[in-house]
Design an enzyme around this catalytic site. Sequence first.
Site, PDB file in Angstrom:
ATOM      1  N   GLU A 260      -8.266 -11.321  12.780  1.00 25.98           N
ATOM      2  CA  GLU A 260      -7.846 -10.317  11.811  1.00 25.98           C
ATOM      3  C   GLU A 260      -9.076  -9.647  11.201  1.00 25.98           C
ATOM      4  O   GLU A 260     -10.129 -10.269  11.070  1.00 25.98           O
ATOM      5  CB  GLU A 260      -6.987 -10.965  10.721  1.00 25.98           C
TER       6      GLU A 260
ATOM      7  N   ARG B 187       0.790  -1.230   0.000  1.00 26.27           N
ATOM      8  CA  ARG B 187       0.000   0.000   0.000  1.00 26.27           C
ATOM      9  C   ARG B 187       0.828   1.288   0.000  1.00 26.27           C
ATOM     10  O   ARG B 187       0.298   2.376  -0.151  1.00 26.27           O
ATOM     11  CB  ARG B 187      -0.981  -0.020   1.191  1.00 26.27           C
TER      12      ARG B 187
ATOM     13  N   ASN C  87       1.026   1.950   6.991  1.00 24.78           N
ATOM     14  CA  ASN C  87       0.725   1.124   5.819  1.00 24.78           C
ATOM     15  C   ASN C  87       0.680   1.949   4.542  1.00 24.78           C
ATOM     16  O   ASN C  87       0.911   1.439   3.459  1.00 24.78           O
ATOM     17  CB  ASN C  87      -0.610   0.405   6.008  1.00 24.78           C
TER      18      ASN C  87
HETATM   19  C1  UD1 Z   1      -0.549  -7.317  11.778  1.00 24.79           C
HETATM   20  C2  UD1 Z   1      -1.333  -8.222  12.735  1.00 24.79           C
HETATM   21  C3  UD1 Z   1      -2.565  -7.462  13.229  1.00 24.79           C
HETATM   22  C4  UD1 Z   1      -2.140  -6.184  13.888  1.00 24.79           C
HETATM   23  C5  UD1 Z   1      -1.287  -5.338  12.929  1.00 24.79           C
HETATM   24  C6  UD1 Z   1      -0.754  -4.125  13.597  1.00 24.79           C
HETATM   25  C7  UD1 Z   1      -0.915 -10.433  11.904  1.00 24.79           C
HETATM   26  C8  UD1 Z   1      -1.474 -11.615  11.213  1.00 24.79           C
HETATM   27  N1  UD1 Z   1      -1.710  -9.402  12.067  1.00 24.79           N
HETATM   28  O1  UD1 Z   1      -1.393  -7.045  10.671  1.00 24.79           O
HETATM   29  O2  UD1 Z   1      -3.299  -8.244  14.140  1.00 24.79           O
HETATM   30  O3  UD1 Z   1      -3.278  -5.453  14.302  1.00 24.79           O
HETATM   31  O4  UD1 Z   1      -0.182  -6.125  12.450  1.00 24.79           O
HETATM   32  O5  UD1 Z   1       0.070  -4.459  14.634  1.00 24.79           O
HETATM   33  O6  UD1 Z   1       0.218 -10.486  12.331  1.00 24.79           O
HETATM   34  N2  UD1 Z   1       5.842  -9.414   7.564  1.00 24.79           N
HETATM   35  C9  UD1 Z   1       6.885 -10.276   7.299  1.00 24.79           C
HETATM   36  N3  UD1 Z   1       6.653 -11.394   6.577  1.00 24.79           N
HETATM   37  C10 UD1 Z   1       5.418 -11.732   6.124  1.00 24.79           C
HETATM   38  C11 UD1 Z   1       4.346 -10.846   6.411  1.00 24.79           C
HETATM   39  C12 UD1 Z   1       4.592  -9.701   7.148  1.00 24.79           C
HETATM   40  O7  UD1 Z   1       8.026 -10.023   7.681  1.00 24.79           O
HETATM   41  O8  UD1 Z   1       5.298 -12.784   5.486  1.00 24.79           O
HETATM   42  C13 UD1 Z   1       6.113  -8.194   8.343  1.00 24.79           C
HETATM   43  C14 UD1 Z   1       5.753  -6.919   7.633  1.00 24.79           C
HETATM   44  O9  UD1 Z   1       6.846  -6.412   6.929  1.00 24.79           O
HETATM   45  C15 UD1 Z   1       5.308  -6.008   8.771  1.00 24.79           C
HETATM   46  C16 UD1 Z   1       4.830  -6.963   9.860  1.00 24.79           C
HETATM   47  O10 UD1 Z   1       5.309  -8.230   9.497  1.00 24.79           O
HETATM   48  O11 UD1 Z   1       6.362  -5.276   9.327  1.00 24.79           O
HETATM   49  C17 UD1 Z   1       3.313  -6.985   9.949  1.00 24.79           C
HETATM   50  O12 UD1 Z   1       2.803  -7.427   8.715  1.00 24.79           O
HETATM   51  P1  UD1 Z   1       1.575  -6.697   8.030  1.00 24.79           P
HETATM   52  O13 UD1 Z   1       1.282  -7.403   6.768  1.00 24.79           O
HETATM   53  O14 UD1 Z   1       1.785  -5.261   7.993  1.00 24.79           O
HETATM   54  O15 UD1 Z   1       0.449  -7.095   9.078  1.00 24.79           O
HETATM   55  P2  UD1 Z   1      -0.889  -6.349   9.304  1.00 24.79           P
HETATM   56  O16 UD1 Z   1      -1.856  -6.738   8.266  1.00 24.79           O
HETATM   57  O17 UD1 Z   1      -0.647  -4.906   9.529  1.00 24.79           O
HETATM   58 CA    CA Z   2       1.033  -3.368   9.093  1.00 22.84          CA
END
Ligand code: UD1
Ligand code: CA
Length: 459
Positions: free
Chosen positions: A159, A20, A231
């Site tokens: 989620e 995003r 985001n």
């Molecule tokens: C996540 C949480 C959600 C929380 C939100 C804010 C999960 C499933 N959900 O959602 O409950 O409210 O954060 O705190 O965790 N990342 C990786 N590898 C991956 C996917 C993500 O390293 O395969 C990292 C991203 O770079 C990011 C973090 O993990 O820094 C969170 O991932 P993101 O996709 O932003 O999760 P949200 O949908 O925001």
């Molecule tokens: Ca996030």
Amino acid sequence: MNNPKIKIDVVILAAGLGTRMKSSKPKVLHELLGKPMVEYILDAVKDICTDPPVIVVGNQADLVKQTLGDKARFVLQEPQLGTADAVKSAREMLKGKSDVVLVANSDFPLIASNTYRELVEKHLASKSVMTISTVVEENPRGFGRIVRDAKGRICRIVEEKAASLDELKITELNSNPYCFQADWLWDALDKVEKSAVGEYYLTDLVEIAYQQDALVEAREITDKEEAIGINTRIHLAEALRILQNRINQFWMLEGVTMIDPQRVYIEKDVIIGRDTVLYPDVYLNGSTRIGEACEIGPSVILDDTEIGDFVKIKFAVLEKAILENHVDMGPFGHLRKGAHLAEHVHMGNFGEVKNSYLGKGTKMGHFSYLGDAQIGENVNIGAGTITCNFDGENKFKTEIADDVFIGSDTMLVAPLKIGKGAKTGAGAVVTHDVEPDSVVVGVPAKPMKKNNKARKEVE
Ligand code: UD1
Ligand code: CA
């Protein structure tokens, strides 16, 4: 931490795409006040872990590694299968090495170091297997919702994408960081199942713990500004504003006046003396230091610049420069690396100085360029003076002694030495050294007879 026997490792999740942001740059490298957002997290956890934090990288891993260098350790998550999978990528490196694992998302740059610390303290005190960070907010920002059972125990995190209409109304939200009992975490990760969207969610560990009747604790982050996740670029701008307010309020309480604080941008390591006034559109960057009772701005950029007391600067860009007390600069000027203006120097109206020293009381009022020059005290640099310091291949030095008067539009063809008290006539092209107290005129400049007075410059 308080108990040195407890070993804590920090894992920062930074492999996600950051779709995003609509950027060719990984999200974690987007900057806030000159620093990539992930570095804010590194700074905040610095005193919590003994070994450097482990950053889980994936999307443009090499660029992230290159940017952060030895500030962290890195593990690669490839492909990116969700936050639980991301933490799992660090398992091989960390299993058996620590008692507690603190997990942080890389897109929450405003979380304060106390918040990390207090989470760990609460975790250790409660003996829970997992301690989460919550925030209570009407605006859910896409966060997971905390679901509690009839007794009020946290039983799972849902989620947003998977939440029912009732669950969507929950205002207790999942923020981050998370704190885990390390052995429990490394085992439990294998129990996380793939979600409907094909990702393994770290947040599913809550339900896994609940089913094992293991304790999950929560710590609320009450300063909602801290819990801003980034985001989109709109969130990035919000975070910048919050950070800017924090820094500006700090300096105002330290005695710095800001005419319009929303238009002043001060990076974290900058230092400013009391009674200094900052006008709008001022950017203070890097290791810049400003003394007391200065007037900076409007429209000034200072990069890694050192400024004494009672200095005035208007409409100018200064890079790696030094200004001593009572320097008066502008309107309009550019100081480049190695410019050093001694006390009471005046410089203004479209001047540029690079790698040069201007002695006490020297004046350079209009349209001049000085490069690779050593200028004495009380020198007058006439309008349009240029040090011709570059012959296309090499740079040469110009040395001007005290009390010299350089006439308007003089070309100083370096290497060159001008003796104390000498004068150059308007439009002179000086190609040879000039004797003290002599006067040179013409193209190329030649000495005038002793009794012939050079025209006094009109400022
Ligand atoms: C996540 C949480 C959600 C929380 C939100 C804010 C999960 C499933 N959900 O959602 O409950 O409210 O954060 O705190 O965790 N990342 C990786 N590898 C991956 C996917 C993500 O390293 O395969 C990292 C991203 O770079 C990011 C973090 O993990 O820094 C969170 O991932 P993101 O996709 O932003 O999760 P949200 O949908 O925001
Ligand atoms: Ca996030």
